[in-house]
Design an enzyme around this catalytic site. Structure first.
Site, PDB file in Angstrom:
ATOM      1  N   GLY A  34      45.338  43.012  43.330  1.00 36.77           N
ATOM      2  CA  GLY A  34      44.657  42.208  42.322  1.00 36.77           C
ATOM      3  C   GLY A  34      43.150  42.373  42.413  1.00 36.77           C
ATOM      4  O   GLY A  34      42.621  42.989  43.340  1.00 36.77           O
ATOM      5  N   MET A  83      40.721  40.180  43.056  1.00 37.42           N
ATOM      6  CA  MET A  83      40.161  39.588  44.270  1.00 37.42           C
ATOM      7  C   MET A  83      40.748  40.247  45.516  1.00 37.42           C
ATOM      8  O   MET A  83      40.047  40.459  46.513  1.00 37.42           O
ATOM      9  CB  MET A  83      40.410  38.086  44.292  1.00 37.42           C
ATOM     10  CG  MET A  83      39.475  37.293  43.397  1.00 37.42           C
ATOM     11  SD  MET A  83      37.746  37.353  43.930  1.00 37.42           S
ATOM     12  CE  MET A  83      37.823  36.359  45.418  1.00 37.42           C
ATOM     13  N   GLY A 122      42.827  31.368  48.407  1.00 39.55           N
ATOM     14  CA  GLY A 122      41.853  31.185  47.345  1.00 39.55           C
ATOM     15  C   GLY A 122      42.488  30.847  46.022  1.00 39.55           C
ATOM     16  O   GLY A 122      41.793  30.607  45.031  1.00 39.55           O
ATOM     17  N   THR A 123      43.804  30.832  45.979  1.00 41.27           N
ATOM     18  CA  THR A 123      44.527  30.472  44.760  1.00 41.27           C
ATOM     19  C   THR A 123      44.495  28.955  44.581  1.00 41.27           C
ATOM     20  O   THR A 123      44.645  28.209  45.542  1.00 41.27           O
ATOM     21  CB  THR A 123      45.988  30.946  44.849  1.00 41.27           C
ATOM     22  OG1 THR A 123      46.007  32.323  45.211  1.00 41.27           O
ATOM     23  CG2 THR A 123      46.708  30.761  43.524  1.00 41.27           C
ATOM     24  N   HIS A 162      34.944  30.035  32.446  1.00 45.85           N
ATOM     25  CA  HIS A 162      35.666  31.146  33.054  1.00 45.85           C
ATOM     26  C   HIS A 162      36.197  32.070  31.958  1.00 45.85           C
ATOM     27  O   HIS A 162      36.191  31.714  30.770  1.00 45.85           O
ATOM     28  CB  HIS A 162      36.841  30.651  33.909  1.00 45.85           C
ATOM     29  CG  HIS A 162      36.421  30.128  35.251  1.00 45.85           C
ATOM     30  ND1 HIS A 162      36.000  28.832  35.449  1.00 45.85           N
ATOM     31  CD2 HIS A 162      36.348  30.728  36.463  1.00 45.85           C
ATOM     32  CE1 HIS A 162      35.693  28.658  36.726  1.00 45.85           C
ATOM     33  NE2 HIS A 162      35.894  29.788  37.362  1.00 45.85           N
ATOM     34  N   LYS A 212      42.092  33.025  32.798  1.00 41.00           N
ATOM     35  CA  LYS A 212      42.295  32.053  33.874  1.00 41.00           C
ATOM     36  C   LYS A 212      43.411  31.097  33.492  1.00 41.00           C
ATOM     37  O   LYS A 212      43.440  30.586  32.365  1.00 41.00           O
ATOM     38  CB  LYS A 212      41.004  31.294  34.167  1.00 41.00           C
ATOM     39  CG  LYS A 212      41.119  30.344  35.359  1.00 41.00           C
ATOM     40  CD  LYS A 212      39.766  29.794  35.773  1.00 41.00           C
ATOM     41  CE  LYS A 212      39.887  28.807  36.926  1.00 41.00           C
ATOM     42  NZ  LYS A 212      40.522  29.403  38.121  1.00 41.00           N
TER      43      LYS A 212
END
Length: 268
Positions: free
Chosen positions: A14, A16, A100-101, A156, A160
């Site tokens: 992904g 990130m 971080g999700t 964002h 998202k």
């Protein structure tokens, strides 16, 4: 602790995840031992991020990867539908999760905290790993003591999945600790278009903007008699989060229990 910290990455292919893989491979204090993703199985993780081959192929089975490579930390930047399962699985393997999700409920965080204590390990769920964003949240919480009338606007990209963002929710929670609930605006106001005033939290409003071309920004606007105060943070690229992720990996193995918010690591 002798030797580098062994790290697994979930969601490695992904946007990130690639940054995390690159950061881990470039830090001699860290060792990438597993890279998990639903696609690109067999591809070398180094080649995935434009670095020399590292001998760690992408795999699709997180359970198997954790069992075979015995990492100390799992970094997860997947999606809300997988994050809880991945985090629980890591803890049951005795692996400290750094997540971080967003999208975890308070009940889920409490359950994961119990599991961490049973296993004697630490974990971190962080809506934002940006040091600048953490400072923005702290400054906003302090300002709320003097400016109780406020609104949060977060921006964002249009892909998202959650709204408001985890950062906005965390900001609201910190503000609420320093501010009595105060229902703002005219008591007789009426929305002629549903949702025009944004989401309601502790008396103030949170607005979520979703547009292509936007990365991640948030501002908290405070209003007082004859003045306003705006506290804003802008992120321009994912690499800006990596110093925070790096610090979290190195700190989480010293902790016990599930920690919510990267800010807990900044003053240690």
């Amino acid at each position: 602790m002798s030797g580098p910290i062994k790290v697994a990455v979930a969601g490695a292919a992904g946007r990130m995840g690639r940054e995390v893989v690159k950061m881990v491979l470039q830090d001699p204090e860290l060792q990438l031992v597993a890279a998990v993703n639903l696609s690109n199985a067999g591809l070398d993780a180094g080649a995935l991020v434009g670095l020399p081959a590292c001998g760690v192929p992408l795999t699709t089975d997180l359970d198997k990867a954790l069992g075979e490579t015995s990492p100390q930390v799992l970094v997860d930047f997947t999606t809300p539908q997988f994050a809880y399962t991945n985090t629980e699985l890591a803890i049951r393997h005795g692996v400290s999760p750094v997540v971080g999700t967003t999208g975890f409920t308070p009940e889920q965080i409490e359950e994961l905290d119990k599991l961490c204590h049973i296993q004697g390990i630490g974990g971190l769920i962080a809506p934002n790993f940006s040091i600048g964003a953490i400072l923005m949240m702290r400054f906003a919480a302090q300002a709320a003591k003097y400016f109780p009338h406020l609104e949060i606007i977060e921006y964002h990209g249009d892909q998202k999945l959650d709204a408001p963002s985890g950062t906005a929710v965390k900001t609201a929670e910190l503000i609420a600790q320093n501010r009595q609930e105060l229902r703002q605006g005219n008591p007789d106001e009426e929305e002629t278009i549903e949702g025009a005033r944004g989401g309601y939290y502790n008396g103030f409003r949170i607005h979520s903007v979703r547009l292509p071309g936007v990365f991640a920004q948030q501002e908290v606007i405070f209003g007082g008699f004859g003045q306003t105060l705006k506290i804003r943070h802008d992120s321009y690229e994912r690499a800006g989060y990596m110093p925070g992720v790096n610090l979290a990996i190195k700190k989480v193995i010293e902790c016990k229990g599930m920690i919510y918010g990267f800010d807990h690591f900044m003053d240690e």
